[in-house]
Design a protein around this motif. Structure first.
Motif, short mmCIF file in Angstrom:
data_model
loop_
_atom_site.label_atom_id
_atom_site.label_comp_id
_atom_site.label_asym_id
_atom_site.label_seq_id
_atom_site.Cartn_x
_atom_site.Cartn_y
_atom_site.Cartn_z
N LEU A 18 36.90 -11.64 36.98
CA LEU A 18 36.10 -12.83 37.23
C LEU A 18 36.59 -13.58 38.46
CD1 LEU A 18 35.55 -14.28 33.64
CD2 LEU A 18 33.83 -13.31 35.16
N LEU A 22 34.20 -14.25 41.69
CA LEU A 22 33.93 -15.59 42.16
C LEU A 22 34.42 -15.80 43.58
CD1 LEU A 22 34.74 -17.66 38.96
CD2 LEU A 22 32.49 -17.12 39.90
N GLY A 25 31.90 -14.22 45.80
CA GLY A 25 30.72 -15.07 45.91
C GLY A 25 30.94 -16.22 46.87
N SER A 191 20.57 -20.62 42.15
CA SER A 191 19.71 -21.46 41.32
C SER A 191 18.29 -21.53 41.86
CB SER A 191 20.29 -22.88 41.24
OG SER A 191 20.39 -23.47 42.53
N ASP A 247 24.35 -15.92 44.60
CA ASP A 247 25.44 -15.88 43.64
C ASP A 247 24.98 -15.40 42.26
OD1 ASP A 247 23.99 -18.06 42.87
OD2 ASP A 247 25.56 -19.53 43.29
N ARG A 248 23.69 -15.13 42.09
CA ARG A 248 23.25 -14.51 40.85
C ARG A 248 23.86 -13.12 40.68
NH1 ARG A 248 16.93 -14.79 39.85
NH2 ARG A 248 16.94 -13.57 41.76
N VAL A 250 26.90 -12.37 41.43
CA VAL A 250 28.24 -12.58 40.87
C VAL A 250 28.16 -12.80 39.37
CG1 VAL A 250 30.25 -14.09 40.91
CG2 VAL A 250 29.09 -13.52 43.04
N TRP A 251 27.26 -13.68 38.94
CA TRP A 251 27.18 -13.98 37.52
C TRP A 251 26.62 -12.81 36.71
CZ3 TRP A 251 30.16 -17.68 36.30
CH2 TRP A 251 30.36 -18.74 37.18
N THR A 252 25.76 -12.01 37.29
CA THR A 252 25.28 -10.81 36.60
C THR A 252 26.41 -9.82 36.39
OG1 THR A 252 23.08 -11.09 37.57
CG2 THR A 252 23.64 -8.92 36.71
N ALA A 254 29.62 -10.55 36.38
CA ALA A 254 30.58 -11.15 35.46
C ALA A 254 30.11 -11.03 34.02
CB ALA A 254 30.79 -12.62 35.81
N GLY A 255 28.81 -11.20 33.78
CA GLY A 255 28.29 -11.03 32.43
C GLY A 255 28.44 -9.61 31.93
#
Length: 283
Positions: A18, A22, A25, A191, A247-248, A250-252, A254-255
């Motif tokens: 993570l 991050l 990102g 976002s 940054d989507r 990154v979160w994808t 990370a999920g």
């Protein structure tokens, strides 16, 4: 004991992954910073139309001397994920020759010359009798990588800033003023990210230039000159991204890592720690 160690190792690996994601990102987001190096000079004059608009990089302050009643034009590039803010300052002449009650206004247009609305900011302001300057600002909506044809959403490409005095009396015409314009952007990120991208950024003049180059008429040279004036060459420091990064990602990722670690932890908790007992023969 082995289960505890396995869970602890999985947790450390997840935290490291993570942190790395991050950090990546942040690096990608920072690569689109609107600031630029100090080698290039900001323009010290403004254009009088869309075709002659002076190009200015984001993060630089352009200046120009003009007269009340003139239309001043600048252009700047904006890429997907950016939320540009245009700030303008008009320095008025001495009180003896100051325009009485003049209202100054800035408007922002996209590469298709569609006027873009401001999310917030003072887009129009009347000069007070004792004022020495007038400050204006306009924050646009976030630039989208793609949009429907019928929509008026901001898209990647060239944007034009027009500064002028909206209301003047005949006695106020022609008085000397000086103007300053600066454009900055905030990286909004995933976002506001959308799926899809444009085939090319909305940079006016490219089609005109190609048509002029393909023409065999005697007016080729003149058309080419006009195309060169219409062509806006400004682009972001790192080129046009067309929305390929946000940054989507990154979160994808990370999920996905967290889901994999949860699966490993669940398996470790449910598989048991002891060996199955053997059943004696004959039982």
């Amino acid at each position: 004991m082995r289960t505890t160690k396995l869970l602890a190792t999985a947790g450390l690996l997840g935290a490291s992954a993570l942190t790395a994601l991050l950090g990546a990102g942040t690096a990608f987001a920072g690569s689109g910073d609107s600031g630029s190096s100090g080698d290039d000079k900001a323009p010290t004059e403004a254009g009088t139309s869309f075709r002659t608009a002076q190009e200015v990089e984001q993060g630089r302050r352009a200046t120009a001397g003009a007269s009340t009643g003139d239309y001043l034009y600048w252009s700047f590039p904006a890429d997907a994920g950016q939320r540009p803010t245009v700030k303008a300052t008009v320095k008025l002449p001495d009180s003896a020759a100051r325009p009485s009650g003049a209202t100054w206004r800035i408007d922002v247009y996209d590469g298709l010359r569609r006027r873009q609305s401001c999310m917030y900011g003072t887009q129009s302001r009347a000069a007070a009798p004792d004022a020495t300057s007038v400050d204006l600002s306009c924050t646009l909506r976030t630039v989208r990588a793609w949009s429907e044809q019928w929509a008026n959403d901001p898209l990647p490409g060239t944007y034009y800033v027009r500064l002028t005095a909206a209301t003047l009396t005949p006695s106020d015409q022609g008085l000397p003023v000086s103007a300053e314009v600066e454009v900055t952007s905030k990286e909004v990120g995933g976002s506001s990210a959308v799926d899809g991208s444009l085939a090319a950024p909305l940079v006016p003049g490219s089609t005109t230039k190609e048509a002029a180059a393909a023409s065999d008429d005697s007016s080729d040279e003149e058309n080419g000159s006009q195309a060169g004036q219409a062509l806006a060459t400004g682009e972001p420091e790192d080129g046009w991204s067309s929305g390929w990064w946000s940054d989507r990602w990154v979160w994808t990722a990370a999920g996905g890592i967290l889901a994999a670690l949860a699966g490993i932890g669940g398996y470790a908790l449910t598989r048991g720690t002891g060996r199955p007992s053997r059943v004696p023969p004959g039982m």
